[in-house]
Scaffold this motif. Structure first.
Motif, PDB file in Angstrom:
ATOM      1  N   VAL A 181      78.999  71.942  81.956  1.00  0.00           N
ATOM      2  CA  VAL A 181      79.802  73.056  82.467  1.00  0.00           C
ATOM      3  C   VAL A 181      81.107  72.571  83.103  1.00  0.00           C
ATOM      4  CG1 VAL A 181      77.926  74.697  82.737  1.00  0.00           C
ATOM      5  CG2 VAL A 181      78.367  73.055  84.562  1.00  0.00           C
ATOM      6  N   ILE A 182      81.511  71.352  82.778  1.00  0.00           N
ATOM      7  CA  ILE A 182      82.858  70.883  83.101  1.00  0.00           C
ATOM      8  C   ILE A 182      83.628  70.700  81.802  1.00  0.00           C
ATOM      9  CG2 ILE A 182      84.215  68.932  83.976  1.00  0.00           C
ATOM     10  CD1 ILE A 182      82.209  68.624  86.225  1.00  0.00           C
ATOM     11  N   LYS A 183      83.133  69.801  80.948  1.00  0.00           N
ATOM     12  CA  LYS A 183      83.731  69.619  79.626  1.00  0.00           C
ATOM     13  C   LYS A 183      82.614  69.255  78.666  1.00  0.00           C
ATOM     14  CE  LYS A 183      87.597  67.468  77.207  1.00  0.00           C
ATOM     15  NZ  LYS A 183      88.737  66.531  77.285  1.00  0.00           N
ATOM     16  N   ALA A 184      82.262  70.192  77.813  1.00  0.00           N
ATOM     17  CA  ALA A 184      81.085  70.049  76.966  1.00  0.00           C
ATOM     18  C   ALA A 184      81.170  68.851  76.032  1.00  0.00           C
ATOM     19  CB  ALA A 184      80.878  71.332  76.151  1.00  0.00           C
ATOM     20  N   THR A 185      82.386  68.394  75.738  1.00  0.00           N
ATOM     21  CA  THR A 185      82.561  67.221  74.885  1.00  0.00           C
ATOM     22  C   THR A 185      81.738  66.046  75.397  1.00  0.00           C
ATOM     23  OG1 THR A 185      84.800  67.885  74.279  1.00  0.00           O
ATOM     24  CG2 THR A 185      84.242  65.571  74.006  1.00  0.00           C
ATOM     25  N   TYR A 186      81.752  65.837  76.694  1.00  0.00           N
ATOM     26  CA  TYR A 186      81.055  64.692  77.284  1.00  0.00           C
ATOM     27  C   TYR A 186      79.539  64.855  77.187  1.00  0.00           C
ATOM     28  CZ  TYR A 186      85.342  62.745  79.261  1.00  0.00           C
ATOM     29  OH  TYR A 186      86.580  62.180  79.419  1.00  0.00           O
ATOM     30  N   PHE A 187      79.061  66.064  77.377  1.00  0.00           N
ATOM     31  CA  PHE A 187      77.621  66.289  77.255  1.00  0.00           C
ATOM     32  C   PHE A 187      77.156  65.960  75.841  1.00  0.00           C
ATOM     33  CE2 PHE A 187      74.002  68.920  76.138  1.00  0.00           C
ATOM     34  CZ  PHE A 187      73.117  68.621  77.177  1.00  0.00           C
ATOM     35  N   VAL A 188      77.886  66.468  74.857  1.00  0.00           N
ATOM     36  CA  VAL A 188      77.532  66.215  73.459  1.00  0.00           C
ATOM     37  C   VAL A 188      77.637  64.724  73.140  1.00  0.00           C
ATOM     38  CG1 VAL A 188      78.211  66.657  71.070  1.00  0.00           C
ATOM     39  CG2 VAL A 188      78.205  68.526  72.739  1.00  0.00           C
ATOM     40  N   ALA A 189      78.645  64.062  73.713  1.00  0.00           N
ATOM     41  CA  ALA A 189      78.884  62.659  73.396  1.00  0.00           C
ATOM     42  C   ALA A 189      77.795  61.741  73.943  1.00  0.00           C
ATOM     43  CB  ALA A 189      80.250  62.229  73.942  1.00  0.00           C
ATOM     44  N   PHE A 190      77.301  62.037  75.150  1.00  0.00           N
ATOM     45  CA  PHE A 190      76.410  61.097  75.821  1.00  0.00           C
ATOM     46  C   PHE A 190      74.955  61.546  75.923  1.00  0.00           C
ATOM     47  CE2 PHE A 190      80.630  60.028  77.685  1.00  0.00           C
ATOM     48  CZ  PHE A 190      80.742  58.781  77.096  1.00  0.00           C
ATOM     49  N   ALA A 191      74.659  62.785  75.581  1.00  0.00           N
ATOM     50  CA  ALA A 191      73.271  63.253  75.646  1.00  0.00           C
ATOM     51  C   ALA A 191      72.326  62.427  74.763  1.00  0.00           C
ATOM     52  CB  ALA A 191      73.203  64.737  75.276  1.00  0.00           C
ATOM     53  N   PRO A 192      72.710  62.045  73.535  1.00  0.00           N
ATOM     54  CA  PRO A 192      71.782  61.239  72.727  1.00  0.00           C
ATOM     55  C   PRO A 192      71.394  59.928  73.395  1.00  0.00           C
ATOM     56  CG  PRO A 192      73.510  62.158  71.347  1.00  0.00           C
ATOM     57  CD  PRO A 192      73.906  62.436  72.759  1.00  0.00           C
ATOM     58  N   ALA A 193      72.357  59.217  73.967  1.00  0.00           N
ATOM     59  CA  ALA A 193      72.057  57.939  74.615  1.00  0.00           C
ATOM     60  C   ALA A 193      71.145  58.133  75.811  1.00  0.00           C
ATOM     61  CB  ALA A 193      73.357  57.254  75.044  1.00  0.00           C
ATOM     62  N   VAL A 194      71.389  59.189  76.596  1.00  0.00           N
ATOM     63  CA  VAL A 194      70.575  59.443  77.785  1.00  0.00           C
ATOM     64  C   VAL A 194      69.163  59.854  77.384  1.00  0.00           C
ATOM     65  CG1 VAL A 194      70.296  60.939  79.798  1.00  0.00           C
ATOM     66  CG2 VAL A 194      72.554  60.016  79.228  1.00  0.00           C
ATOM     67  N   LEU A 195      69.045  60.781  76.459  1.00  0.00           N
ATOM     68  CA  LEU A 195      67.735  61.283  76.052  1.00  0.00           C
ATOM     69  C   LEU A 195      66.888  60.193  75.391  1.00  0.00           C
ATOM     70  CD1 LEU A 195      65.739  63.592  75.632  1.00  0.00           C
ATOM     71  CD2 LEU A 195      66.959  64.189  73.534  1.00  0.00           C
ATOM     72  N   VAL A 196      67.447  59.528  74.393  1.00  0.00           N
ATOM     73  CA  VAL A 196      66.704  58.492  73.678  1.00  0.00           C
ATOM     74  C   VAL A 196      66.393  57.324  74.606  1.00  0.00           C
ATOM     75  CG1 VAL A 196      66.765  56.863  71.758  1.00  0.00           C
ATOM     76  CG2 VAL A 196      67.672  59.172  71.463  1.00  0.00           C
ATOM     77  N   GLY A 197      67.330  56.992  75.473  1.00  0.00           N
ATOM     78  CA  GLY A 197      67.101  55.909  76.415  1.00  0.00           C
ATOM     79  C   GLY A 197      65.940  56.181  77.346  1.00  0.00           C
ATOM     80  N   LEU A 198      65.846  57.387  77.861  1.00  0.00           N
ATOM     81  CA  LEU A 198      64.730  57.742  78.741  1.00  0.00           C
ATOM     82  C   LEU A 198      63.401  57.662  77.996  1.00  0.00           C
ATOM     83  CD1 LEU A 198      66.258  60.779  80.683  1.00  0.00           C
ATOM     84  CD2 LEU A 198      65.722  58.528  81.621  1.00  0.00           C
ATOM     85  N   VAL A 199      63.394  58.118  76.755  1.00  0.00           N
ATOM     86  CA  VAL A 199      62.160  58.090  75.967  1.00  0.00           C
ATOM     87  C   VAL A 199      61.748  56.657  75.655  1.00  0.00           C
ATOM     88  CG1 VAL A 199      61.122  58.718  73.765  1.00  0.00           C
ATOM     89  CG2 VAL A 199      62.542  60.383  74.998  1.00  0.00           C
ATOM     90  N   LEU A 200      62.689  55.839  75.195  1.00  0.00           N
ATOM     91  CA  LEU A 200      62.369  54.465  74.810  1.00  0.00           C
ATOM     92  C   LEU A 200      61.932  53.626  76.003  1.00  0.00           C
ATOM     93  CD1 LEU A 200      65.195  53.666  72.223  1.00  0.00           C
ATOM     94  CD2 LEU A 200      62.786  54.113  71.771  1.00  0.00           C
ATOM     95  N   ARG A 201      62.453  53.940  77.172  1.00  0.00           N
ATOM     96  CA  ARG A 201      62.071  53.182  78.365  1.00  0.00           C
ATOM     97  C   ARG A 201      60.783  53.713  78.998  1.00  0.00           C
ATOM     98  NH1 ARG A 201      65.090  49.290  80.108  1.00  0.00           N
ATOM     99  NH2 ARG A 201      67.328  49.136  79.706  1.00  0.00           N
ATOM    100  N   GLY A 202      60.201  54.714  78.403  1.00  0.00           N
ATOM    101  CA  GLY A 202      58.969  55.265  78.948  1.00  0.00           C
ATOM    102  C   GLY A 202      59.157  56.010  80.251  1.00  0.00           C
ATOM    103  N   MET A 203      60.345  56.571  80.451  1.00  0.00           N
ATOM    104  CA  MET A 203      60.652  57.277  81.695  1.00  0.00           C
ATOM    105  C   MET A 203      60.419  58.776  81.504  1.00  0.00           C
ATOM    106  SD  MET A 203      64.111  55.080  82.613  1.00  0.00           S
ATOM    107  CE  MET A 203      64.406  55.800  84.231  1.00  0.00           C
ATOM    108  N   GLY A 204      59.217  59.110  81.081  1.00  0.00           N
ATOM    109  CA  GLY A 204      58.897  60.506  80.791  1.00  0.00           C
ATOM    110  C   GLY A 204      58.978  61.398  82.001  1.00  0.00           C
ATOM    111  N   ARG A 205      58.478  60.929  83.139  1.00  0.00           N
ATOM    112  CA  ARG A 205      58.538  61.750  84.352  1.00  0.00           C
ATOM    113  C   ARG A 205      59.981  61.970  84.798  1.00  0.00           C
ATOM    114  NH1 ARG A 205      54.668  59.049  88.635  1.00  0.00           N
ATOM    115  NH2 ARG A 205      55.748  57.177  87.844  1.00  0.00           N
ATOM    116  N   THR A 206      60.800  60.921  84.675  1.00  0.00           N
ATOM    117  CA  THR A 206      62.224  61.073  84.999  1.00  0.00           C
ATOM    118  C   THR A 206      62.876  62.103  84.088  1.00  0.00           C
ATOM    119  OG1 THR A 206      62.347  58.784  85.774  1.00  0.00           O
ATOM    120  CG2 THR A 206      64.421  59.855  85.216  1.00  0.00           C
ATOM    121  N   LEU A 207      62.531  62.055  82.804  1.00  0.00           N
ATOM    122  CA  LEU A 207      63.069  63.024  81.851  1.00  0.00           C
ATOM    123  C   LEU A 207      62.637  64.437  82.212  1.00  0.00           C
ATOM    124  CD1 LEU A 207      64.506  63.776  79.226  1.00  0.00           C
ATOM    125  CD2 LEU A 207      62.431  63.153  77.982  1.00  0.00           C
ATOM    126  N   GLY A 208      61.371  64.611  82.614  1.00  0.00           N
ATOM    127  CA  GLY A 208      60.904  65.933  83.006  1.00  0.00           C
ATOM    128  C   GLY A 208      61.642  66.478  84.211  1.00  0.00           C
TER     129      GLY A 208
END
Length: 510
Positions: A181-208
């Motif tokens: 809700v500031i500039k959606a470009t950044y959300f789209v650009a970095f969401a894959p790295a954040v989401l996949v990174g949390l999953v691969l690191r086993g940070m499921g509770r953090t993701l929740g």
């Protein structure tokens, strides 16, 4: 060396206090360049302070939080200039606790301090980047977005000794929601790295927790502005993506940002880093996050005016934080040093810019809105306001003039002429990039208008007066708007009212 939480917190809070001191002593807001971008900023802040809702009452591809700190302070009683300067400090103060938390749990002492300072200075800088030292708040939202992205990415890229899903999840979720809700470009650009990174690191509770925190932000905004804001926001984003005028900011093309001589060194450094870390099993999570981050970082760089590769700052933080880089000068630290060197001129320009508020040559400035209540502390370079410059297009384009300088004086003169012609209370549509005449006189602004026009005729349906500038800010856009107006004249009558050296003015009757 393990970061000392008290020392890191003390340094970060001291930096925020110094920034507050600069704001208190600044005497207002001093515009030294990018006046038209600044008018776009003023337009939205004043609309929000008056209670208008973005995407519903006016068109913009930027989210509500991109301007809310400024509007909140102006609505609370601060003059416009003070609201802009203190709004930056407010954002720095809000991000400071998150910067401290992320830094002390994931970075060695010197890097933790540097990271904390980097976040607050990105929030409070008085230039967009680049190496031009003239003060401007144009594109401030890009700096804020980089700072927020770095907070979320650091949680994912740099593992902590002990998991803290509640706090880490709040940092990630709130940062990513703010990006959306500031500039959606950044959300789209970095969401894959954040989401996949949390999953691969086993940070499921953090993701929740992150998902809940992000949904909480969206819920608060829905309660504040109504559910219709989301469909309207998406509509504005799609309109800009499909714009035939300006779908991306002016600057280097995508291929240039990746492989031109100016940027190729950064790209090759990033690719070499990923390949090096991939060979080391202990860095499996890091190289995957960086590999996923890189395309988004390049895209965000391409989308930003100036095309500064700010992601190099985060790259350096990661390289200097890896355990193997804690002692001696291994490959990680060499890469980090090279990344710093590549972005250092831009980083120094941003870091020093808040202090430059105090050394502006006041004699060359004058009030931008000398007669407007609540805006007396906004100053701009007198010569840049008063010296109106135009440049002619090529003969094959009909010799059309385009404004090259003096936009403030140009708009002020247009507003004065409209008031003299008894159009002071009329709703005016300007066939140009900006419909900002209402900032300079008793001219009504358009509901459903656009502080920055990306195409179409936003607000024309309720306009009572049409202004066609003889020397528009964007000649191509102005010509297309005039063509569209001529195509939509069914049921609408244009009657020329007057013409002067600035513009042709028509009365609109329906």
């Amino acid at each position: 060396m393990q970061a000392n939480p008290r020392i890191v917190l003390g340094v970060i809070m001291a930096a925020v206090a110094v920034l507050a001191g600069f704001a208190a002593l600044s005497g207002g807001f001093w515009v030294a360049k990018h006046e038209t971008d600044t008018l776009h900023l003023f337009d939205i802040v004043l609309r929000r302070a008056a209670g208008e809702v973005p995407h519903i009452d006016y068109m913009t591809p930027l989210g509500v939080l991109a301007f809310e700190p400024f509007a909140l302070l102006h609505r609370a009683g601060l003059e416009l200039g003070a609201a802009l300067v203190w709004g930056q400090v407010l954002v720095a103060a809000v991000l400071a606790p998150a910067a401290w938390w992320v830094a002390v749990r994931r970075m060695p002492m010197p890097v933790a301090i540097a990271f904390g300072l980097m976040i607050v200075l990105l929030a409070a800088g008085m230039v967009y980047g680049g190496t031009d030292t003239k003060l401007s708040l144009s594109m401030h939202y890009n700096r804020w977005a980089w700072a927020l992205a770095f907070l979320a990415l650091a949680v994912v890229a740099l593992p902590a000794e002990r998991e803290a899903p509640l706090a880490d999840g709040c940092v990630v979720g709130l940062a990513m929601a703010a990006l959306a809700v500031i500039k959606a470009t950044y959300f789209v650009a970095f969401a894959p790295a954040v989401l996949v990174g949390l999953v691969l690191r086993g940070m499921g509770r953090t993701l929740g927790v992150a998902a809940l925190a992000g949904l909480g932000v969206l819920g608060v905004l829905t309660l504040s502005f109504g559910g219709a804001i989301w469909s309207a926001y998406v509509g504005d984003l799609l309109a800009v993506m499909g714009s035939d005028v300006r779908a991306a900011p002016a600057g280097a093309a995508w291929a240039e940002v990746v492989l031109s001589p100016k940027y190729a060194g950064s790209t090759f450094l990033a690719v070499a880093t990923v390949m090096m870390l991939r060979r080391r099993p202990e860095h499996r999570g890091v190289w995957l996050v960086l590999a996923l981050m890189l395309p988004g970082a390049l895209y965000a760089t391409y989308q930003n005016f100036g095309n500064d590769p700010m992601w190099l700052l985060f790259w350096a933080v990661v390289m200097f934080s890896l355990p193997e880089a804690a002692v001696g000068w291994g490959r990680e630290r060499v890469i980090g040093a090279v990344a710093v060197a590549l972005i250092l001129p831009v980083a120094l320009n941003i870091a020093i810019s808040p202090a430059r508020q105090l050394v502006q040559p006041k004699a060359v400035f004058s009030r931008m809105f000398p007669d407007a209540e609540g805006r007396s502390d906004v100053f701009a370079v007198t010569a840049r306001m008063e010296t109106i410059e135009g440049r002619m297009a090529l003969a094959k384009e009909g010799g059309k003039c385009q404004l090259a300088g003096g936009a403030v004086g140009w708009m002020r003169a247009q507003a004065d002429a409209l008031v003299e012609a008894q159009h002071g209370e009329a709703k005016v549509f300007v066939a140009d990039l900006f419909n900002a005449l209402w900032l300079f006189g008793d001219v009504e602004r358009l509901r459903n208008g656009a502080p920055w026009v990306y195409g179409g005729l936003p607000g024309f349906d309720e306009a009572e007066v049409l202004v066609v500038p003889k020397c528009p800010i964007d000649k191509r856009l102005s010509a297309r708007m005039n063509e569209r107006i001529m195509m939509q004249l069914s049921g609408v009558k244009l009657t020329q009212d007057f013409e002067n050296d600035l513009m042709v003015v028509y009365e609109i009757s329906r």
